[in-house]
Write a protein that holds these residues in place. Structure first.
Motif, mmCIF file in Angstrom:
data_model
loop_
_atom_site.group_PDB
_atom_site.id
_atom_site.type_symbol
_atom_site.label_atom_id
_atom_site.label_comp_id
_atom_site.label_asym_id
_atom_site.label_seq_id
_atom_site.Cartn_x
_atom_site.Cartn_y
_atom_site.Cartn_z
ATOM 1 N N ARG A 2 1.981 -4.939 -13.580
ATOM 2 C CA ARG A 2 1.469 -3.458 -12.994
ATOM 3 C C ARG A 2 0.350 -3.837 -12.039
ATOM 4 N N ILE A 3 0.305 -3.422 -10.756
ATOM 5 C CA ILE A 3 -0.913 -3.632 -9.945
ATOM 6 C C ILE A 3 -1.313 -2.459 -9.401
ATOM 7 N N ILE A 4 -2.559 -2.245 -9.425
ATOM 8 C CA ILE A 4 -3.203 -0.876 -8.918
ATOM 9 C C ILE A 4 -4.065 -1.365 -7.806
ATOM 10 N N LEU A 5 -3.890 -0.973 -6.472
ATOM 11 C CA LEU A 5 -4.735 -1.149 -5.259
ATOM 12 C C LEU A 5 -5.608 0.086 -5.370
ATOM 13 N N VAL A 6 -7.082 -0.244 -5.381
ATOM 14 C CA VAL A 6 -7.978 0.800 -5.441
ATOM 15 C C VAL A 6 -8.784 0.972 -3.788
ATOM 16 N N HIS A 110 -1.297 -11.768 -16.782
ATOM 17 C CA HIS A 110 -1.592 -10.461 -16.892
ATOM 18 C C HIS A 110 -0.665 -9.208 -17.139
ATOM 19 N N GLU A 111 -0.976 -8.141 -17.667
ATOM 20 C CA GLU A 111 -0.094 -6.908 -17.730
ATOM 21 C C GLU A 111 -0.371 -6.084 -16.616
ATOM 22 N N LEU A 112 -1.860 -6.194 -16.274
ATOM 23 C CA LEU A 112 -2.225 -5.210 -14.983
ATOM 24 C C LEU A 112 -3.314 -5.933 -14.485
ATOM 25 N N ALA A 113 -3.132 -5.784 -13.166
ATOM 26 C CA ALA A 113 -4.163 -6.246 -11.998
ATOM 27 C C ALA A 113 -4.818 -4.939 -11.325
ATOM 28 N N VAL A 114 -6.055 -4.636 -11.288
ATOM 29 C CA VAL A 114 -6.700 -3.733 -10.753
ATOM 30 C C VAL A 114 -7.344 -4.406 -9.494
ATOM 31 N N VAL A 115 -7.068 -4.246 -8.555
ATOM 32 C CA VAL A 115 -7.688 -4.760 -7.009
ATOM 33 C C VAL A 115 -8.685 -3.768 -6.365
ATOM 34 N N ALA A 188 6.199 -4.708 -4.224
ATOM 35 C CA ALA A 188 6.950 -4.467 -5.290
ATOM 36 C C ALA A 188 7.016 -3.266 -6.037
ATOM 37 N N PRO A 189 8.038 -2.807 -6.950
ATOM 38 C CA PRO A 189 8.145 -1.635 -7.271
ATOM 39 C C PRO A 189 6.826 -1.235 -8.337
ATOM 40 N N THR A 190 6.128 -2.128 -8.821
ATOM 41 C CA THR A 190 5.199 -1.853 -9.812
ATOM 42 C C THR A 190 3.798 -1.794 -9.296
ATOM 43 N N THR A 191 3.555 -1.909 -7.889
ATOM 44 C CA THR A 191 2.340 -1.640 -7.214
ATOM 45 C C THR A 191 2.412 -0.377 -6.524
ATOM 46 N N SER A 192 0.955 0.113 -6.565
ATOM 47 C CA SER A 192 0.982 1.228 -6.121
ATOM 48 C C SER A 192 -0.672 1.509 -5.794
ATOM 49 N N VAL A 193 -1.224 2.510 -5.011
ATOM 50 C CA VAL A 193 -2.494 2.593 -4.317
ATOM 51 C C VAL A 193 -3.018 3.812 -5.036
ATOM 52 N N ALA A 293 3.978 2.392 -16.493
ATOM 53 C CA ALA A 293 4.809 1.024 -16.050
ATOM 54 C C ALA A 293 4.829 0.939 -14.713
ATOM 55 N N ALA A 294 5.603 1.884 -14.157
ATOM 56 C CA ALA A 294 5.812 1.803 -12.823
ATOM 57 C C ALA A 294 5.471 2.957 -12.232
#
Length: 383
Positions: A2-6, A110-115, A188-193, A293-294
């Motif tokens: 899971r990737i969260i773009l901040v 990793h399970e989660l990446a916070v960017v 990717a479907p697991t990436t969001s902003v 999760a997504a």
């Protein structure tokens, strides 16, 4: 992963929110990677790793690698190679360092990446960059032309001189591979902003800009973080007035988050009355809602077949918040050049629409409806 773009408005606290989110998730037992260039040192925490992009080092490494691959051609020109100690970072290298770090982050366990991304305008340009550069490379150096590169080493030996196009195509191929890997992470479907805003006069405008830019790039906005909310119920008239004004803007933000598109969650974070001083303060500034999760998928851009009724195909392109005056579209070959306010994107046409001509368009509540009429010379004839 899971990737969260901040991202968010400049000064709204996006780096703090990114760090707080990563720390809280690590304390909850998840393996978390925080990618940030600006975050302050965090306390050691099991499951949490901090990765800092190094633009200067990244630039030197890439420049020296390119110089090494081009050594033969540079020798013929009489060029004097650079040494690592001579090189200084050039303007414009930071976005590429961040994109490479994002690619590397997605390859971990990793399970989660916070960017932690730059402020909103720069972040939207950064997220669009891999697709734009890949388009330029394909246009200037078409892939079908690269088939001839297999002959170039033999021709170079026969001629006794290097073939410059050989390393050009090799370098282009490497860039294409790297850019494709970054774009795969962004798409990717697991990436969001996640958008961080401080409720105020410009917050709603920033939200609308973000939703429009992300919609054009087909990226989901999973939530808005309303940061630095003042406490209600103060007996001080001045502070009470500031609080009332801020909460009025918060109400506008909530209304805008559910208009002209998918409903977007708004999380509220308190103003601590000071800069965060340690991990306990950071925990207070983590959104209470854990990331799913997504994220919810972005609505598809669908093609409606209205040939029987109107003789056209209609392409529905979701652009929440778009206004007619700031919208333009141009057909160029098999692409549609869309300009929406400050944003522009070359969108490949679906296969069926490539055999049609554009005959009109209309905007209805954030839904751009582009009408295509089948070209009789290209459209299959029905028996």
């Amino acid at each position: 992963m899971r990737i969260i773009l901040v991202t968010g408005s400049g000064g709204a606290g996006r780096t703090t929110v990114a760090a707080a989110t990563a720390l809280a998730e690590a304390r909850a037992g998840r393996r978390v990677l925080l990618l940030s260039e600006d975050v302050e040192p965090l306390p050691a925490q099991d499951g949490l790793r901090v990765l800092r992009p190094r633009p200067a080092g990244d630039f030197r490494r890439e420049f020296l690698a390119l110089q090494a691959r081009s050594a033969t051609a540079l020798d013929l020109l009489g060029a004097v190679p650079f040494e690592e100690a001579e090189l200084t970072e050039l303007p414009g290298s930071r976005p590429f360092a961040l994109l490479r770090a994002l690619r590397d982050a997605a390859e971990g366990d990793h399970e989660l990446a916070v960017v932690d991304l730059p402020p909103l305008a720069d972040a939207l340009a950064l997220l669009a960059l891999p697709e734009q550069l890949r388009r330029y490379l394909r246009r200037l150096l078409p892939p079908e032309r690269q088939a001839a590169r297999a002959l170039r080493p033999m021709l170079a030996q026969l001629a006794g001189v290097p073939m410059p196009a050989q390393w050009l195509y090799e370098t282009t191929g490497r860039w294409e591979t790297e850019l494709a890997a970054v774009q795969a992470v962004v798409d990717a479907p697991t990436t969001s902003v996640r958008l961080v805003l401080e409720p105020g006069p410009a917050a709603v405008r920033a939200l609308r800009t973000a939703r429009l830019g992300l919609a054009l790039q087909r990226l989901p906005l999973d939530s808005v973080v309303a940061n630095r909310l003042l406490p209600a119920g103060s007996e001080d008239p001045w502070l009470a007035g500031l609080t009332a004004e801020q909460h009025r803007h918060l109400a506008e933000l909530r209304t805008a988050s559910g208009a002209a598109g998918p409903v977007c969650v708004v999380d509220e974070l308190p103003h601590l009355g000071r800069d965060p001083r340690g991990p306990e303060d950071l925990v207070l500034l983590a959104p209470a809602r854990r990331p799913a999760a997504a994220p919810d998928p972005v609505p598809e851009w669908t093609v409606e077949d209205r040939r029987e009724e109107d003789g056209v195909l209609v392409w529905h392109i979701g652009l929440p918040g778009a206004v007619k005056e700031d919208l333009s579209l141009v057909r160029r070959g098999d692409e549609l050049l869309l300009t929406v306010g400050p944003f522009r994107r070359n969108v490949p046409l679906p296969a069926a629409l490539r055999r049609c001509t554009v005959t009109g368009a209309g905007l209805v509540e954030g839904d751009l409806r582009v009408r295509f009429t089948p070209d009789p010379g290209l459209w299959p004839r029905t028996p």
